[in-house]
Scaffold this active site. Structure first.
Site, short mmCIF file in Angstrom:
data_model
loop_
_atom_site.label_atom_id
_atom_site.label_comp_id
_atom_site.label_asym_id
_atom_site.label_seq_id
_atom_site.Cartn_x
_atom_site.Cartn_y
_atom_site.Cartn_z
N GLU A 106 0.84 -1.20 0.00
CA GLU A 106 0.00 0.00 0.00
C GLU A 106 0.87 1.25 0.00
O GLU A 106 0.58 2.22 -0.70
CB GLU A 106 -0.94 0.02 1.21
CG GLU A 106 -2.07 -0.95 1.11
CD GLU A 106 -3.02 -0.87 2.29
OE1 GLU A 106 -2.92 0.09 3.10
OE2 GLU A 106 -3.89 -1.75 2.41
N ASP A 149 -8.94 0.56 -0.64
CA ASP A 149 -7.60 1.09 -0.36
C ASP A 149 -7.38 2.46 -0.98
O ASP A 149 -6.86 3.36 -0.31
CB ASP A 149 -6.53 0.12 -0.85
CG ASP A 149 -6.48 -1.15 -0.02
OD1 ASP A 149 -6.81 -1.10 1.19
OD2 ASP A 149 -6.11 -2.20 -0.57
N LYS A 197 -4.16 -6.32 -3.13
CA LYS A 197 -4.27 -7.67 -2.55
C LYS A 197 -3.21 -8.59 -3.17
O LYS A 197 -2.83 -8.42 -4.32
CB LYS A 197 -5.63 -8.29 -2.87
CG LYS A 197 -6.77 -7.80 -2.03
CD LYS A 197 -6.66 -8.34 -0.62
CE LYS A 197 -7.85 -7.90 0.19
NZ LYS A 197 -7.50 -7.44 1.50
#
Length: 142
Positions: free
Chosen positions: A29, A68, A84
């Protein structure tokens, strides 16, 4: 992927939300945050700023999904992105014995499918394109 922290943007004006409270829950992320922050083609971005209701196939109750990322390109296109692992994008491989690990992976898979279905519907109604970024998309190789 258990790397967590607060991201401090280089271009805080591009962030659609409070730029002092950008949390990443994995190194993957964080990598996407750096990309969105520095990319001149991205005019605005946010992380976990939208709440999408979905019905869990596990307990049949309404839960909330926080995607996200959401970002907008300078050409006007808008995207919603979930980060993911590639293996979580497919059902787990069945084994002869139904181990605890298999059952956990199966529950995670069906929960993600419900979230992503709700996200796709949200995107369709709001002019966004839904994408799932895996390690292959963000340049991480195991």
């Amino acid at each position: 992927m258990s790397y967590k922290g607060i991201y401090k943007p280089i271009n805080p004006k591009k962030y659609a939300g409070n730029p002092d409270r950008i949390v990443y829950r994995s190194n993957w992320e964080r990598r996407v945050m750096v990309y969105l922050d520095k990319n001149k083609q991205v005019s605005a971005w946010a992380s976990e700023e939208i709440k999408i209701p979905y019905r869990s196939p596990i307990d049949y109750r309404i839960h909330h999904y926080f995607p996200d990322f959401i970002f907008k390109l300078v050409d006007g296109r808008k995207f919603m992105v979930e980060v993911k692992p590639y293996k979580q994008c497919f059902p787990p491989k069945a084994t002869k014995r139904k181990t605890g690990r298999f059952m956990r992976e199966q529950l995670e898979y069906v929960k993600n499918q419900a979230k992503w279905s709700a996200a796709r519907a949200y995107c369709e109604h709001n002019g966004l394109e839904f994408k799932i970024f895996t390690e292959k998309d963000i340049g991480v190789y195991n």
